[in-house]
Write a protein that holds these residues in place. Sequence first.
Motif, PDB file in Angstrom:
ATOM      1  N   GLN B 227     -15.465  -0.541   5.162  1.00 46.42           N
ATOM      2  CA  GLN B 227     -14.622   0.640   5.141  1.00 46.42           C
ATOM      3  C   GLN B 227     -14.159   0.925   3.710  1.00 46.42           C
ATOM      4  O   GLN B 227     -14.323   0.084   2.827  1.00 46.42           O
ATOM      5  N   SER B 228     -13.577   2.072   3.535  1.00 47.91           N
ATOM      6  CA  SER B 228     -13.097   2.434   2.213  1.00 47.91           C
ATOM      7  C   SER B 228     -11.848   1.602   1.883  1.00 47.91           C
ATOM      8  O   SER B 228     -10.975   1.444   2.720  1.00 47.91           O
ATOM      9  N   PHE B 229     -11.810   1.041   0.679  1.00 45.21           N
ATOM     10  CA  PHE B 229     -10.605   0.310   0.292  1.00 45.21           C
ATOM     11  C   PHE B 229     -10.342   0.486  -1.205  1.00 45.21           C
ATOM     12  O   PHE B 229     -11.235   0.837  -1.966  1.00 45.21           O
ATOM     13  N   GLU B 230      -9.087   0.220  -1.585  1.00 40.88           N
ATOM     14  CA  GLU B 230      -8.732   0.320  -2.995  1.00 40.88           C
ATOM     15  C   GLU B 230      -8.798  -1.061  -3.605  1.00 40.88           C
ATOM     16  O   GLU B 230      -8.278  -2.029  -3.046  1.00 40.88           O
ATOM     17  N   ILE B 231      -9.414  -1.161  -4.765  1.00 41.82           N
ATOM     18  CA  ILE B 231      -9.621  -2.450  -5.403  1.00 41.82           C
ATOM     19  C   ILE B 231      -8.267  -3.121  -5.741  1.00 41.82           C
ATOM     20  O   ILE B 231      -8.113  -4.331  -5.646  1.00 41.82           O
ATOM     21  N   TYR B 232      -7.271  -2.279  -6.080  1.00 40.41           N
ATOM     22  CA  TYR B 232      -5.962  -2.859  -6.430  1.00 40.41           C
ATOM     23  C   TYR B 232      -5.236  -3.395  -5.210  1.00 40.41           C
ATOM     24  O   TYR B 232      -4.440  -4.317  -5.317  1.00 40.41           O
ATOM     25  N   ASP B 233      -5.546  -2.839  -4.053  1.00 37.39           N
ATOM     26  CA  ASP B 233      -4.995  -3.391  -2.806  1.00 37.39           C
ATOM     27  C   ASP B 233      -5.503  -4.809  -2.604  1.00 37.39           C
ATOM     28  O   ASP B 233      -4.768  -5.711  -2.215  1.00 37.39           O
ATOM     29  N   LEU B 234      -6.805  -4.954  -2.861  1.00 30.54           N
ATOM     30  CA  LEU B 234      -7.433  -6.270  -2.700  1.00 30.54           C
ATOM     31  C   LEU B 234      -6.796  -7.281  -3.648  1.00 30.54           C
ATOM     32  O   LEU B 234      -6.389  -8.378  -3.243  1.00 30.54           O
ATOM     33  N   LEU B 235      -6.691  -6.892  -4.915  1.00 31.35           N
ATOM     34  CA  LEU B 235      -6.170  -7.815  -5.921  1.00 31.35           C
ATOM     35  C   LEU B 235      -4.687  -8.122  -5.675  1.00 31.35           C
ATOM     36  O   LEU B 235      -4.240  -9.263  -5.856  1.00 31.35           O
ATOM     37  N   ASN B 236      -3.940  -7.109  -5.246  1.00 28.34           N
ATOM     38  CA  ASN B 236      -2.516  -7.343  -4.944  1.00 28.34           C
ATOM     39  C   ASN B 236      -2.358  -8.314  -3.785  1.00 28.34           C
ATOM     40  O   ASN B 236      -1.483  -9.178  -3.793  1.00 28.34           O
ATOM     41  N   THR B 237      -3.220  -8.158  -2.787  1.00 28.23           N
ATOM     42  CA  THR B 237      -3.160  -9.055  -1.625  1.00 28.23           C
ATOM     43  C   THR B 237      -3.443 -10.498  -2.046  1.00 28.23           C
ATOM     44  O   THR B 237      -2.754 -11.435  -1.630  1.00 28.23           O
ATOM     45  N   ILE B 238      -4.486 -10.653  -2.871  1.00 31.35           N
ATOM     46  CA  ILE B 238      -4.853 -11.998  -3.342  1.00 31.35           C
ATOM     47  C   ILE B 238      -3.712 -12.587  -4.170  1.00 31.35           C
ATOM     48  O   ILE B 238      -3.316 -13.746  -4.005  1.00 31.35           O
ATOM     49  N   SER B 239      -3.183 -11.769  -5.065  1.00 26.73           N
ATOM     50  CA  SER B 239      -2.113 -12.219  -5.950  1.00 26.73           C
ATOM     51  C   SER B 239      -0.861 -12.606  -5.146  1.00 26.73           C
ATOM     52  O   SER B 239      -0.223 -13.636  -5.403  1.00 26.73           O
ATOM     53  N   PHE B 240      -0.546 -11.798  -4.155  1.00 25.47           N
ATOM     54  CA  PHE B 240       0.635 -12.050  -3.323  1.00 25.47           C
ATOM     55  C   PHE B 240       0.482 -13.381  -2.570  1.00 25.47           C
ATOM     56  O   PHE B 240       1.392 -14.203  -2.522  1.00 25.47           O
TER      57      PHE B 240
END
Lengths: 165, 390
Positions: B227-240
């Motif tokens: 699905q469509s996703f934002e790369i910064y969402d991914l990185l924020n999730t990992i970072s969190f």
Amino acid sequence: MISKKVILTGSFGVGKTSLFNQFVHSRFSDKYLTTIGVKVNKKVVNIGDEELSILLWDIAGEVSQDKVPVSYFLGANGIIYVFDLTRPTTYKNIMEDINYLKGLLPDGVVKIVGNKKDLVTESEIEGIKQDMALDCDLFTSAKTGENVEELFVLLGKEMLGEVAS
Amino acid sequence: MSLILKHKREKLEKQSQFIFIDNQGFVTDSCDSIFKTDGLLHQHIAEWFPFLESIYDHVAAKKVEEPEFRFSRLNAPFSLLPGIYDFVFSKVLIEGKEVLLWEIHDYTTLYEEFIRQQQACNEIIIKSERINAIQKVLQTQRINLSKRNADLEQLQKIRTKYYKKIEGGILQIERRATPHLLAKKIKDRETIDYITAIEHSLLQAKDFVEELIILTNAQDNYEFTEQSFEIYDLLNTISFRFDEEHANSNIELSISVHKDIPEKMIGNFTYLKHLIGGLILNYAKIIQAGIIEIQLAPTTIQQANLIKIKFYLQSYSINGKLPIYLGKVKRFNNHDNHDFGDIKSEIELRLSIIRHFVEQHQGKFSVESDEDNGVGISFTFPYVLSEEKL
């Protein structure tokens, strides 16, 4: 020559006029043009050694058969109930429709036909058979002509009493 | 007669025709407003048109007192006279005799309008049927997906509980049996080595169990659709997640994204989250103190809407534990472990699992290691750029 009146009925847009044109004139058009009222034509078919004149009434489609004027069924010997294999709404009331038609024509021959066979796969047809409340007699394609002549020959034989309906 | 009535009669006369038919089926009189009947006077009317042929016997048998038979909107019943007509049949008494009255009403001028209205109405219904059918399919898909997610969640809970039990069992052996044996003051070298080996094996088994938990979780998520996703969402999730799990550790997470990386793309968000999260966990277990760096950079753009992105994870040890990791990575690179056969450590298992998933996603995977630069794992995936606006 023996003459029999046959009614083509079913919901709108299922391809009744296309079956009519394919049977009577051997022609097909992809363009959908609604039928107003009723159109009558005649074609002679050979049933074995016998010639049968089929007076075919192509009537305007109705969602429910009880909306079709009863006078149209006057003197009819056979009914072809057509539904569209690609539109489940056209066969969801099939049980009620067929019961109604058999009530109007207790001694007539009724054939149930799934049209637009060219638009579905064999496995989809199997699925439709499972979904349907009644057995279908034939699957036709007015576009390719598949089973169209066979349908009228089968109906003709049953109307002449050569085959038990 | 006034002019208006004369005009009205002339106009209406053209729209209807009345025909009398005797008991023998012959025309006795006709106003001939629509078509001439004089040429057909000596023929049975049922022979004229197929339409009449199919109903004549029934309409002829009608009685005067019976209601009329009406056939509305007959489409071209006369082969030489195209148009739309209503036919009405009734029995009437003319000079004491019963005759059949055939009324023909011409609606040909309204035909185009009939067609236009009926056609529009039918087409709207057919379109709405199709929309309903599509909506039903989507609804079924949504229900199936949420059911599947619920099943997976349940399965995951059971698995995790099961693995935790195994892990707990191993820990119990480790905690109870080993000190118990040591308390007997076993001093001979052979027994101590034996106990140490058991302890080491148990720890390794525990690590394997942890890896299996991650593997099964990743396998479950592997099935999710892209699905469509934002790369910064991914990185924020990992970072969190990293901040949550390593709040009190001496490990630092550094993330850098190349300017040419698009903000939105189409891919498996959940899968990537697990993949990168798992790698970080793997590093963190080994280095205990140091830096984990994630770099995202584009590689060659092959098509207008496709981009290949390289995910690069680098780890640097501070307390000198990295060489253990380096040895295991070296073994991973030097042995054939594509079928998970020749694996000696949980690190090799983890790397094999990741490589397996990356390759299944048409990606490329590689591991580099040296004592000066630490361990670097890179994997590259092709991504379709999302057309959605930010």
